[in-house]
Every structure is written in structure tokens, then in C-alpha cells.
Motif scaffolding. Sequence first.
Motif, PDB file in Angstrom:
ATOM      1  N   LEU A 419       0.802  -1.220   0.000  1.00 55.40           N
ATOM      2  CA  LEU A 419       0.000   0.000   0.000  1.00 55.40           C
ATOM      3  C   LEU A 419       0.838   1.275   0.000  1.00 55.40           C
ATOM      4  O   LEU A 419       0.294   2.359  -0.202  1.00 55.40           O
ATOM      5  CB  LEU A 419      -0.935   0.015   1.217  1.00 55.40           C
ATOM      6  N   ILE A 420       2.139   1.176   0.245  1.00 57.51           N
ATOM      7  CA  ILE A 420       2.966   2.368   0.303  1.00 57.51           C
ATOM      8  C   ILE A 420       3.466   2.728  -1.094  1.00 57.51           C
ATOM      9  O   ILE A 420       3.309   1.969  -2.051  1.00 57.51           O
ATOM     10  CB  ILE A 420       4.147   2.167   1.263  1.00 57.51           C
ATOM     11  N   ALA A 421       4.055   3.925  -1.215  1.00 60.51           N
ATOM     12  CA  ALA A 421       4.478   4.424  -2.527  1.00 60.51           C
ATOM     13  C   ALA A 421       5.473   3.478  -3.189  1.00 60.51           C
ATOM     14  O   ALA A 421       5.369   3.204  -4.389  1.00 60.51           O
ATOM     15  CB  ALA A 421       5.080   5.815  -2.372  1.00 60.51           C
ATOM     16  N   ASP A 422       6.438   2.992  -2.421  1.00 59.38           N
ATOM     17  CA  ASP A 422       7.382   1.986  -2.921  1.00 59.38           C
ATOM     18  C   ASP A 422       7.057   0.669  -2.222  1.00 59.38           C
ATOM     19  O   ASP A 422       7.519   0.422  -1.099  1.00 59.38           O
ATOM     20  CB  ASP A 422       8.830   2.393  -2.629  1.00 59.38           C
ATOM     21  N   ARG A 466      12.714  -0.641  -2.379  1.00 52.06           N
ATOM     22  CA  ARG A 466      13.069   0.495  -3.231  1.00 52.06           C
ATOM     23  C   ARG A 466      13.029   0.094  -4.705  1.00 52.06           C
ATOM     24  O   ARG A 466      13.898   0.458  -5.487  1.00 52.06           O
ATOM     25  CB  ARG A 466      14.436   1.057  -2.848  1.00 52.06           C
ATOM     26  N   LYS A 467      12.028  -0.683  -5.041  1.00 55.81           N
ATOM     27  CA  LYS A 467      11.756  -1.135  -6.414  1.00 55.81           C
ATOM     28  C   LYS A 467      12.873  -2.008  -6.984  1.00 55.81           C
ATOM     29  O   LYS A 467      12.962  -2.184  -8.199  1.00 55.81           O
ATOM     30  CB  LYS A 467      11.494   0.059  -7.337  1.00 55.81           C
ATOM     31  N   GLN A 468      13.693  -2.576  -6.106  1.00 57.67           N
ATOM     32  CA  GLN A 468      14.724  -3.517  -6.523  1.00 57.67           C
ATOM     33  C   GLN A 468      14.338  -4.907  -6.040  1.00 57.67           C
ATOM     34  O   GLN A 468      14.017  -5.104  -4.869  1.00 57.67           O
ATOM     35  CB  GLN A 468      16.087  -3.117  -5.952  1.00 57.67           C
ATOM     36  N   LEU A 469      14.373  -5.854  -6.950  1.00 57.54           N
ATOM     37  CA  LEU A 469      13.999  -7.232  -6.628  1.00 57.54           C
ATOM     38  C   LEU A 469      15.237  -8.103  -6.523  1.00 57.54           C
ATOM     39  O   LEU A 469      16.107  -8.078  -7.389  1.00 57.54           O
ATOM     40  CB  LEU A 469      13.066  -7.800  -7.704  1.00 57.54           C
ATOM     41  N   GLY A 518      16.844  -7.547 -10.219  1.00 60.05           N
ATOM     42  CA  GLY A 518      16.535  -6.554 -11.236  1.00 60.05           C
ATOM     43  C   GLY A 518      15.713  -5.422 -10.675  1.00 60.05           C
ATOM     44  O   GLY A 518      15.268  -5.438  -9.529  1.00 60.05           O
ATOM     45  N   SER A 519      15.502  -4.418 -11.502  1.00 61.79           N
ATOM     46  CA  SER A 519      14.729  -3.240 -11.116  1.00 61.79           C
ATOM     47  C   SER A 519      13.318  -3.345 -11.673  1.00 61.79           C
ATOM     48  O   SER A 519      13.125  -3.612 -12.869  1.00 61.79           O
ATOM     49  CB  SER A 519      15.396  -1.966 -11.642  1.00 61.79           C
ATOM     50  N   LEU A 520      12.325  -3.102 -10.825  1.00 62.18           N
ATOM     51  CA  LEU A 520      10.935  -3.139 -11.275  1.00 62.18           C
ATOM     52  C   LEU A 520      10.608  -1.960 -12.176  1.00 62.18           C
ATOM     53  O   LEU A 520       9.590  -1.970 -12.868  1.00 62.18           O
ATOM     54  CB  LEU A 520       9.997  -3.155 -10.062  1.00 62.18           C
ATOM     55  N   ASP A 521      11.456  -0.936 -12.166  1.00 65.32           N
ATOM     56  CA  ASP A 521      11.236   0.220 -13.044  1.00 65.32           C
ATOM     57  C   ASP A 521      11.689  -0.063 -14.469  1.00 65.32           C
ATOM     58  O   ASP A 521      11.378   0.703 -15.382  1.00 65.32           O
ATOM     59  CB  ASP A 521      11.993   1.441 -12.508  1.00 65.32           C
ATOM     60  N   ASP A 522      12.442  -1.139 -14.641  1.00 67.52           N
ATOM     61  CA  ASP A 522      12.945  -1.485 -15.976  1.00 67.52           C
ATOM     62  C   ASP A 522      11.847  -2.186 -16.765  1.00 67.52           C
ATOM     63  O   ASP A 522      11.434  -3.290 -16.402  1.00 67.52           O
ATOM     64  CB  ASP A 522      14.167  -2.397 -15.846  1.00 67.52           C
TER      65      ASP A 522
END
Length: 747
Positions: A419-422, A466-469, A518-522
Motif C-alpha cells: 500500500l505504500i508508494a514503494d 526500493r523497487k529492486q527485486l 533486477g529493477s521493477l522500473d525497468d
Amino acid sequence: ITGGALRWRDESHGEPFDARVDGLAAKLSNVDSKGSAASEFDLAFSLDAEPWVKLKAFSVKDGRFDLAKRELRIGEVAARDVMLLIRRAADGSILFVEPPSLRAVEASQADASKPWKLTLAKYRGENLGLRFEDSLISPLVVHTIAGMEVDAENLSTEPGTTARIATRFRINTRGEVEIGGSFTLFPLDSELKVAVKTLQLTPLQPYFTDQLNVVLSRGQVSLSGDLRMQQTPLTGAADAGQLAGRFTGQVAVGDFAAVDKRDSSDFLKWKSLTFGNLDARLNPNSLSIGEVGLAQFFARVVIDPQGKLNLSQIVRESAPADDARQATAVVSAQGKAVAPVASGDRPALPIKVGKINLRGGDIKFTDNFIKPNYSADLKKIGGTISGLSSADGSLASLDLRGSYDDIAPLTIAGQLNPLIADPFLDIKADVKGIELTALSPYSSKYAGYAIDKGKLSLFVKYKIERKQLTAENRIFLDQLTFGEAVDSPEATKLPVTLAVALLKNSQGEIDINLPVAGSLDDPEFSIGGVLGELIGNLLVKVVTSPFALLGSVFGGGEELSNVAFDSGRASLTASAKQRLEALAKALLARPALKLEITGQADPDSDREGLKRARLDGKLRALKREGGKKGDDDVVVETMEMDSEEYAQLLERVYSDQDFEKPRNLLGIAKRLPVEEMEALVLANTRVDEQDLRDLAERRAKAVRDRLLADKVPAQRLFLHPAEIVKADDKSASPVPGKGNRVVFSLQ
């Protein structure tokens, strides 16, 4: 007036409106247009305005109005057996009939701009009803309110007046609603207790059926709690006039079921979904739930014959909608419309959920894309999620349990906050002992082999921060055994049976860990894609570098693929023995592997080396036998003799050689230096192709015998025909390098 009647027809709105008033009884007294005294009245009648309104009995008692003060006060109003019809037209507008405007007689001293004050001391309604016909939906949808009873007191338009109300009624036959409490109309401020029982959801089905591929077959909502609605004063502030509200209580959705439109199979259902200690607020918006409970739930996940997942097709692809369906206007008899209010950007909704309890879950998975079809069943799903909140820094704990086909236990545990931003996730999950024979349709299609037996266990760990998996995917296969080959055009051409034999240990187990990061932003990153690539790379490595894969586990690396020999020699060096020891250890730990052994000889280096080896053999034979002639086939060991002894033995070998030797003037063979004798002996030693092949075969047998001595079963060792290979000839050997060696291949 007693026994009065009135007939009224209005044709000004397109559809004629006929009204009939009967049993009119009215009493009016003390009428004074000057406003010197209040007027009093009573009124009673019945109304039949087919089809819009039916009113069996309506009465007004103790009515008083003052034209000068613009006040209307009524002691009691009663209505009985009322039915009201509201229709929504096909264009989305809601039409209603307005009564003719009644112009009040104004006193000369009155302020015409002053609003009337209306006060009703008591209202009583019995058996009231409403019928709503919605022509916007095809076919026509009808909703009803019936059996309504209303008791109200102290209703007034005067600001700050508190009224009380109590009502109960039925919605669409089965739903029961009770509302009671106090409220103020101006400004709006209400405190109500609300109770709803068995409100059916299926009547709402027509409103979303065109957008969904599922059909709601049953379901009912119940709730109870306190509702507070307030309107902030119109002070000119930015938030003035806004409606604020709060509901606290319990909500339950029970006996819910939805089916797939395509085959009428069950899609989603549950016995009860409850929201306890609910606190929902409007302006400012927030949602807090003490406890959520989901019991006896079922979901079906299906991959159709075209390979599409049903969950991704719940909502149909949108098409340009008719303007009438995009916005609904409320139109009056004069054609005025209420414009929709545009919603601007709103802040994120604060959410807090104390605990989520799951019990008695069942998820069925069916893959109709695979032939034959595959199905699995996750049963007895239960557990808790505690402390879920949209507040930064908060983490919820997750603890779920279940079983795969009532055999393999499933556990998921960890922390998360979606539920949080990241979003944050740190969970571990494992399932143990899935029967691999159930997965045979997949192995037949993609691997080219059916599965005869085996069990699968999965152990995964996923962390998102922090959007890193970062993830670990451990796959454990126990006693995986392939059956007959299957002719599948989609099967991989890679040697899956070799991969299994290479990965399977002496206990019949395969243990693989596939890390992912990996990065979820990718936009190019996908977990499934990375896992597929890792598995594919593993199979490719089996083909291209099987010994590197084997050596990574047991030591030795790629060097396990071959054993080098000294030029012309067939005896094992110390380093070769060490390498064969590592290879034997790997073979014993991988009992399904078979080793093919190919001896090689280099036509250049081994030809010269073989000449040298023969010379050394003759020298050692002379030394060992006290100076007797040597045997060319003696296995040569490391020479241990001084230079004087070497020169003496070499001279004897030289003299025994049958080739033209340098002679003096008397025709006697000259005595030559050691170097010249060596050169002549080597130059006159003949080594043909068969000699090289014999050398390669002796090397292969030496390797085989060493592996046998290290307890590798003979039935797993296979000698191939000897090869003559030039150095770095890649076409002749899968492992480039010198030809004076033995190379291995795995099966």
C-alpha cells in the motif's frame, strides 16, 4: 370541503399525465391576506396518477400558515399505501413531473425575498413503495422499494433544528433496511444507525455485465453501524460546503458466487467475506478495518486453448461507449440538467487493516492449452495477514498455509506492504512433494519426454525494496525419471535427459538454485523471462560445457573434460591421476551419467615423442636385464641413470640398430658422441599411423583402468575408437587443444 374530487391531465411533457384526486376533505379557517392572524387548515385525499403515483390515503392535520411571516407549520402528516414510479429513459435522463407552481398571496408588509419556513411536527408513512424502471439497460431493469414505514418528528427548514426519523423497508423483495436517528437539514448534520440485511447483489448484474466476462449468480450484502454525515458551513473557505461523513460498523458479503460466461463454470465464490470494526471517512478520506475474514472461498484459474489466462480477461476490452452511458443527466420537466461534478486529483487514501483471516480456501488451476489438459488444486488455504497499513515504514506480517492436491504442504511467510508508494515485500514460500507425473503433459510438450515418476519441491525467497527485486528460486526434484520419448514439434532440441543425469546426485536428487535480481522500473525486466533464460542457459551449458557444470560442483572445472599425456607416452602423470580422481568422484555422485572415453594421438608431437619413448624403453630394458636387448613394448618409466651409464647403454642400443652407420677408413663403425647417436637412432625409428592409434588406445585403457580402480562401474564406461588429432583441430575434437590426450563425453 367534503367528498371532493379532481381530474387533472397534463400533456406538456410529451407523455400525457393523468391524475385523479378522490375523497377530498379540507377545512380552512381564519384566512387573512393582511397577515393579522395565522390561518388554520386540515386536508385529506387519495391520489391516482397512473402510472406515476398511487396514494390511497393522505392527510394533513393541525396545519397553520402565516402569509405575513411566510411560515407553514403542520402538526401531523400521514400517508398510507403509496406507490411512486420513477423511470430512466434510454438516453440516460431521469424524468419526473413537477406540480404546477402555486403562487402564494403576499401581504403588503411581507418581504417577498424572504424564504418560507416549513415545520412538520410529525410524519407517519405506512406501506410506502417505489418502483424504478431503468430503460438505459436492455432488457428493462426494475428495482423496487416496498413495505416502507416512516416515522419522523420535528422536520423543519429552520437552521439548527434537530429532527428524528425511523424507517424500515424492503429492497427488491428480500433486502431489509432499517434507518433511525437524528438529523439537521440546514446545514446537513445527521447521526443515523443503519442496518441492512440480505441485500441481493444480482439485481445489479445488468449494470456491469457488458463489461465483464463473468456473471454474478448470487450474493448478498449485510451491514450494521453508525452513519454520520455533515455539511461544512458556507463560509467562503476552500472546503466550505463540502460533505463530510463517517461510517463505523460491520459489513459482510455472504453466499457470493460468480460464473464464467463462456462455459458457465464456477469462477469465484465464498461463504462469507466480513469487514469488522470498519471505519470509513469522507473529507478527509481514510479507511480503517479492524479485521477482514474470508471463509470457505473458491477461485478457478484457467488457461484457455489459445493460451490466455482467464484472470486477465475478467474485464472485456473497452469500446467507444455511447455518450448517454458515459454520463447520466437528471432532467426536469423544464429540461434543466444537473452537470456532473468533475473529480480532481485526490491524495492517496490512508488505509489500515488490523488483520486478515483466510480459512478454507480452494484454488483450482486448469491448463487447456496443454494437451492432454493439466489441472491442479490448492486446498485448505488459510492463514493471516496482520498490520497492513499505507503508513510509511509499516510492515504487515504474512503467514499462509495450504496443500497442493491434498499431498504437498504449502507455506508462505514473511513481511510485506503493497500500500505504500514503494511497495515492500520480503517473503519465503515453499511447497514440498508435488507429484511430477501430474506435470507430464508439460514435459511431453516442451521436453519431449513423459514423466514416469518423481516429486517436486519449491523453495523461493523474494524481496522487493526500493523497487529492486532480489530472489532465490530453489528447485528440488526427487527421483525424476523420464519415460518414453514423445514426438512434439515444440520440444527443445537440447539434451534434457543428459541434463537430468548430470544434475541428479547419487540419491536421485536434483537441487538447483536460480537467483534473480533486477529493477521493477525497468520495462524490459520480468521475473518469468529471467527464470526462463536461466533455465535455458542451464540446458545450453549442458550441451556446450557439461564438464564445467560438473566441475563447478565437484571441483576441477572444465579440465574434467580431458586428460593430457606426455608426448609419446601412455602412462598417467600425477596431475592426470588427480583429475581422474575428481572425475570418478563426480561420476559416483551422478550414477545416471555414462562416460565415453576417446584416446587421441597427435601426428606431430606424439610421433616424435613415441620415438623417444621407444628409445627410453630400450635403455631401461637393458639396464633392468643386465645389458640384454630391450623390448620395444616395455612400458617406459622415469629414467634414473647418470650420464656415464646412459652413454654406455645408448651405445649398445645404437650398435644393435640395423641402419647405415658412419664408418672410418677401415670400414668400422665410428664411435660417436651421445647427441649424434641419439639423433641417428631417433631418425631411423619408424612410427606409422597404426603406432599412433595403438598409443591412443593405450591411453584410453589407462584412463579406464584408473577409473575402475576408483570404483566407477565398468558398465558406465565406454571406449571409443582411437583418433589421430592434430593440435587445435576443433573439427576433430569437441575440446580444442593438443592431440596427445584422452577426451571425454557424457551420456
